[in-house]
Enzyme design. Structure first.
Site, PDB file in Angstrom:
ATOM      1  N   SER A  13      44.738   3.257  14.934  1.00  0.00           N
ATOM      2  CA  SER A  13      45.471   4.526  15.083  1.00  0.00           C
ATOM      3  C   SER A  13      45.700   4.843  16.561  1.00  0.00           C
ATOM      4  O   SER A  13      46.768   5.349  16.936  1.00  0.00           O
ATOM      5  CB  SER A  13      44.739   5.672  14.393  1.00  0.00           C
ATOM      6  OG  SER A  13      43.585   6.062  15.096  1.00  0.00           O
ATOM      7  N   ASN A  14      44.724   4.541  17.409  1.00  0.00           N
ATOM      8  CA  ASN A  14      44.927   4.759  18.848  1.00  0.00           C
ATOM      9  C   ASN A  14      45.982   3.809  19.400  1.00  0.00           C
ATOM     10  O   ASN A  14      46.822   4.215  20.202  1.00  0.00           O
ATOM     11  CB  ASN A  14      43.613   4.593  19.613  1.00  0.00           C
ATOM     12  CG  ASN A  14      42.758   5.835  19.552  1.00  0.00           C
ATOM     13  OD1 ASN A  14      43.044   6.832  20.209  1.00  0.00           O
ATOM     14  ND2 ASN A  14      41.722   5.795  18.728  1.00  0.00           N
ATOM     15  N   LEU A  86      35.793  -4.442  19.515  1.00  0.00           N
ATOM     16  CA  LEU A  86      34.358  -4.544  19.284  1.00  0.00           C
ATOM     17  C   LEU A  86      33.681  -5.768  19.900  1.00  0.00           C
ATOM     18  O   LEU A  86      32.481  -5.960  19.732  1.00  0.00           O
ATOM     19  CB  LEU A  86      34.066  -4.470  17.779  1.00  0.00           C
ATOM     20  CG  LEU A  86      34.518  -3.159  17.129  1.00  0.00           C
ATOM     21  CD1 LEU A  86      34.154  -3.123  15.660  1.00  0.00           C
ATOM     22  CD2 LEU A  86      33.948  -1.935  17.862  1.00  0.00           C
ATOM     23  N   ILE A  89      33.853  -7.902  26.670  1.00  0.00           N
ATOM     24  CA  ILE A  89      34.931  -8.482  27.480  1.00  0.00           C
ATOM     25  C   ILE A  89      34.330  -9.557  28.392  1.00  0.00           C
ATOM     26  O   ILE A  89      33.355  -9.290  29.107  1.00  0.00           O
ATOM     27  CB  ILE A  89      35.603  -7.368  28.318  1.00  0.00           C
ATOM     28  CG1 ILE A  89      36.289  -6.361  27.393  1.00  0.00           C
ATOM     29  CG2 ILE A  89      36.612  -7.946  29.309  1.00  0.00           C
ATOM     30  CD1 ILE A  89      37.420  -6.922  26.570  1.00  0.00           C
ATOM     31  N   ASN A 103      38.179   1.610  28.534  1.00  0.00           N
ATOM     32  CA  ASN A 103      37.726   1.696  27.143  1.00  0.00           C
ATOM     33  C   ASN A 103      37.647   3.162  26.740  1.00  0.00           C
ATOM     34  O   ASN A 103      37.396   4.023  27.576  1.00  0.00           O
ATOM     35  CB  ASN A 103      36.333   1.057  27.022  1.00  0.00           C
ATOM     36  CG  ASN A 103      35.774   1.137  25.608  1.00  0.00           C
ATOM     37  OD1 ASN A 103      36.470   0.812  24.636  1.00  0.00           O
ATOM     38  ND2 ASN A 103      34.531   1.575  25.473  1.00  0.00           N
ATOM     39  N   HIS A 105      35.424   5.579  24.210  1.00  0.00           N
ATOM     40  CA  HIS A 105      34.216   5.601  23.376  1.00  0.00           C
ATOM     41  C   HIS A 105      34.155   6.964  22.681  1.00  0.00           C
ATOM     42  O   HIS A 105      34.363   8.001  23.318  1.00  0.00           O
ATOM     43  CB  HIS A 105      32.961   5.382  24.238  1.00  0.00           C
ATOM     44  CG  HIS A 105      31.736   5.265  23.396  1.00  0.00           C
ATOM     45  ND1 HIS A 105      31.363   4.087  22.777  1.00  0.00           N
ATOM     46  CD2 HIS A 105      30.833   6.190  23.011  1.00  0.00           C
ATOM     47  CE1 HIS A 105      30.277   4.295  22.062  1.00  0.00           C
ATOM     48  NE2 HIS A 105      29.926   5.555  22.183  1.00  0.00           N
ATOM     49  N   ASP A 146      29.354   0.052  27.586  1.00  0.00           N
ATOM     50  CA  ASP A 146      29.482   1.519  27.678  1.00  0.00           C
ATOM     51  C   ASP A 146      28.921   2.128  28.965  1.00  0.00           C
ATOM     52  O   ASP A 146      28.609   3.315  29.000  1.00  0.00           O
ATOM     53  CB  ASP A 146      28.804   2.207  26.475  1.00  0.00           C
ATOM     54  CG  ASP A 146      29.486   1.851  25.163  1.00  0.00           C
ATOM     55  OD1 ASP A 146      30.689   1.558  25.183  1.00  0.00           O
ATOM     56  OD2 ASP A 146      28.811   1.878  24.128  1.00  0.00           O
ATOM     57  N   GLU A 175      41.132  11.927  20.830  1.00  0.00           N
ATOM     58  CA  GLU A 175      41.594  10.622  21.331  1.00  0.00           C
ATOM     59  C   GLU A 175      43.116  10.559  21.348  1.00  0.00           C
ATOM     60  O   GLU A 175      43.723  10.131  22.339  1.00  0.00           O
ATOM     61  CB  GLU A 175      41.022   9.491  20.466  1.00  0.00           C
ATOM     62  CG  GLU A 175      39.511   9.395  20.579  1.00  0.00           C
ATOM     63  CD  GLU A 175      38.919   8.216  19.822  1.00  0.00           C
ATOM     64  OE1 GLU A 175      37.864   7.734  20.253  1.00  0.00           O
ATOM     65  OE2 GLU A 175      39.487   7.789  18.806  1.00  0.00           O
TER      66      GLU A 175
HETATM   67  C1  GAR Z   1      37.970   5.033  17.994  1.00  0.00           C
HETATM   68  O1  GAR Z   1      37.386   6.237  17.579  1.00  0.00           O
HETATM   69  C2  GAR Z   1      37.298   4.514  19.251  1.00  0.00           C
HETATM   70  O2  GAR Z   1      36.837   5.534  20.087  1.00  0.00           O
HETATM   71  C3  GAR Z   1      36.162   3.725  18.674  1.00  0.00           C
HETATM   72  O3  GAR Z   1      36.705   3.076  17.556  1.00  0.00           O
HETATM   73  C4  GAR Z   1      37.692   3.926  16.980  1.00  0.00           C
HETATM   74  C5  GAR Z   1      38.920   3.096  16.662  1.00  0.00           C
HETATM   75  O4  GAR Z   1      39.816   3.832  15.879  1.00  0.00           O
HETATM   76  N1  GAR Z   1      35.626   2.824  19.644  1.00  0.00           N
HETATM   77  C6  GAR Z   1      34.332   2.496  19.670  1.00  0.00           C
HETATM   78  O5  GAR Z   1      33.516   2.910  18.888  1.00  0.00           O
HETATM   79  C7  GAR Z   1      33.958   1.530  20.796  1.00  0.00           C
HETATM   80  N2  GAR Z   1      32.526   1.463  20.950  1.00  0.00           N
HETATM   81  P1  GAR Z   1      41.300   3.335  15.650  1.00  0.00           P
HETATM   82  O6  GAR Z   1      41.210   1.870  15.198  1.00  0.00           O
HETATM   83  O7  GAR Z   1      41.841   4.202  14.556  1.00  0.00           O
HETATM   84  O8  GAR Z   1      42.041   3.485  16.939  1.00  0.00           O
END
Ligand code: GAR
Length: 187
Positions: A13-14, A86, A89, A103, A105, A146, A175
């Protein structure tokens, strides 16, 4: 035109939100590439539907210096954006793209960060700890999970009745609002 590469492992979604934000080219940047390490991740169809080149790569391909530097270099990538990615890098990317990998978080780091803290797990931990607020952290990527320098944080309240799903929805909203704007600022 500045070039962004998004790395993602999940629903995307991001990634979709960032692609759309820069899509008309008027912000001087565009998403040139999406890299995904999970063949069944939602992000793949989302980014392809928006016409963005999407590479599905294995962990060993992502750790292959020649392959990755070629892929990113040929597309003139200026900034790498991790949006729910996930894997760690590889060091050669952190060196080559020093201060050009960011990134997001889904908590207020340093709280609820580190290994195993991703996605819904983070929100479950926030609820279990009875936190009264949580939020998002956008940070540079370093060799330690992180722990890179923080660029931006935004806060949202957590009520006593909020479930992990409620918290996740609040965090996603933050986000979607802030991540594209922070990327535009950085560029
Ligand atoms: C997001 O909330 C992001 O902050 C998190 O995964 C989600 C992905 O959502 N990232 C982490 O947890 C990294 N440690 P999305 O696939 O809908 O963008």
């Amino acid at each position: 035109m500045k070039k962004i590469a998004i790395f993602a492992s999940g629903s995307g979604s991001n990634a979709e939100n960032i692609i759309r934000y820069f899509r008309d080219g008027e912000r001087g940047a565009e998403v040139a590439l999406v890299v995904c390490n999970k063949p069944d991740a939602g992000v793949i169809s989302r980014s392809r539907a928006l016409g963005v080149e999407t590479a599905v790569l294995s962990r060993s391909q992502i750790n292959d210096r020649e392959l990755m530097l070629g892929l990113l270099g040929e597309r003139g990538v200026d900034l790498i954006v991790l949006a729910g990615f996930l894997l760690m890098i590889p060091g050669f990317l952190i060196e080559t793209y020093s201060d050009r990998i960011v990134n997001i978080h889904p908590s207020l780091l340093p709280k609820f960060g580190g290994k195993g803290m991703y996605g819904r797990h983070v929100h479950e931990a926030v609820v279990a700890a009875r936190e009264s607020e949580t939020g998002i952290t956008i940070h540079y990527v370093s060799e330690k999970c992180d722990e890179g320098r923080i660029i931006f944080q935004a806060v949202t309240a957590v009520s006593e009745t909020d479930t992990a799903a409620d918290v996740e929805a609040k965090v996603h909203a933050l986000e979607w609002k802030h991540f594209p704007e922070v990327i535009a600022e950085l560029l």
